[in-house]
Design an enzyme around this catalytic site. Structure first.
Site, PDB file in Angstrom:
ATOM      1  N   PRO A   1       0.974  -7.623   4.406  1.00  0.00           N
ATOM      2  CA  PRO A   1       0.076  -6.978   3.444  1.00  0.00           C
ATOM      3  C   PRO A   1      -1.031  -6.195   4.147  1.00  0.00           C
ATOM      4  CG  PRO A   1       0.198  -9.380   3.123  1.00  0.00           C
ATOM      5  CD  PRO A   1       0.820  -9.071   4.425  1.00  0.00           C
ATOM      6  N   GLU A   2      -1.082  -4.904   3.842  1.00  0.00           N
ATOM      7  CA  GLU A   2      -2.175  -4.055   4.321  1.00  0.00           C
ATOM      8  C   GLU A   2      -2.970  -3.622   3.093  1.00  0.00           C
ATOM      9  OE1 GLU A   2      -0.764  -1.001   7.007  1.00  0.00           O
ATOM     10  OE2 GLU A   2       0.849  -2.271   7.725  1.00  0.00           O
TER      11      GLU A   2
END
Length: 274
Positions: free
Chosen positions: A2-3
DNA sequence: CAATCGTCCTGCGGGC
DNA sequence: TGCCCGCAGGACGATT
């Protein structure tokens, strides 16, 4: 992985599902993920509290409680935050479950276990490594082309490493750094100081474009990422170079190459990116 | 002093 | 076929 776009998608899902809800019970299945305070205190200080505002800073997710404390998550590589409308749902790799008075639940799960949770009093963000030294938010108004030019001036090193440095820019990780560099036509190993002002503008525009587009598509489900409903993101198929080893450049059909930069896999088009 | 390396951990892929 | 080794990776802290 997850960014920014993935954490933003999770944030929006949480606003819809758990904002304003009162926590009835906290069940800790694996205390290793709780970085602060002790598991017992963590449970005690959250039970009976209401989830108020929900925010994102870089890749950190912050839930404000009515007690004035903040519940902070960092998902690292494989952390998930999953909503269940009913109690008793045991997700795989579950670590902590927050059960609400309404009978629904929020679970934190993590395969590899790098993710962390903190509970900290208001304004004590210094208890969380990295949170206070974050660089600007790339999609905020104060991150202008002019400020990006200034930020780059005092920096050296490879541009891709710099883009992923959370103290330089908040929320950009391995996927979107590569996608932005591809769109800007810049080789990931270029020294940041060698970029022309034209290239800096292209990179600025590409960064904002790719992050905005990825949010619209609800993120990329590379690795374990899903949203709070357990749904995959839709941006993976839109990725232009990330993970495309052996694939062809969407622009010129040259084979995509993979190299290692600072120990991280890096994909690029050797023809389009100079 | 800046850049790289080791660390945490587990699923999975490559190789034989 | 099936097993096993080693890789991947965010970010901190140690090291060169």
């Amino acid at each position: 992985m997850p960014e920014l776009p993935e954490v933003e998608t999770i944030k929006r899902g949480l606003l819809e599902r758990v904002k304003g809800k009162k926590v009835k019970k906290v069940s800790i299945k694996n205390p290793k993920c709780i970085s602060f305070p002790s598991p017992g205190e963590f449970k005690e200080r959250i039970e009976g509290r209401v989830f108020r505002e929900i925010n994102r800073k870089g890749k950190y997710l912050i839930i404000e409680l009515d007690s004035g404390e903040n519940l902070v998550f960092h998902l690292k590589l494989t952390g998930r935050i999953l909503y269940s409308p009913e109690e008793g749902k045991e997700f795989e790799y579950v670590r902590v479950i927050f059960a609400f008075e309404e009978g629904d639940e929020l679970s934190f799960t993590d395969i590899r276990g790098f993710g962390s949770i903190w509970l900290i009093p208001d304004k004590e963000f210094d208890k969380i490594p990295g949170l206070e030294s974050l660089g600007p938010e790339p999609l905020e108004e104060d991150f202008t082309l002019e400020s990006f030019q200034k930020m780059l001036k005092s920096k050296r090193g490879k541009i891709k490493v710099l883009l992923m440095d959370q103290t330089f820019l908040a929320g950009v990780g391995n996927i979107y750094a590569q996608e932005a560099l591809f769109l800007a036509g810049i080789h990931p190993e270029r020294p940041s100081s060698s970029l022309t002002s034209k290239e800096v503008k292209k990179l600025y525009d590409s960064l904002r474009f790719v992050l905005t587009e990825a949010i619209q598509y609800r993120g990329s489900s590379v690795d374990a990422y899903v949203d709070v409903e357990g749904r995959k993101g839709n941006y993976e198929e839109k990725l232009r170079v990330y993970g495309k080893e052996g694939g062809l450049c969407p622009s010129c059909s040259t084979p995509i190459r993979k190299i290692t930069i600072s120990g991280r896999g890096t994909y690029f088009c050797p023809r389009c990116q100079k």
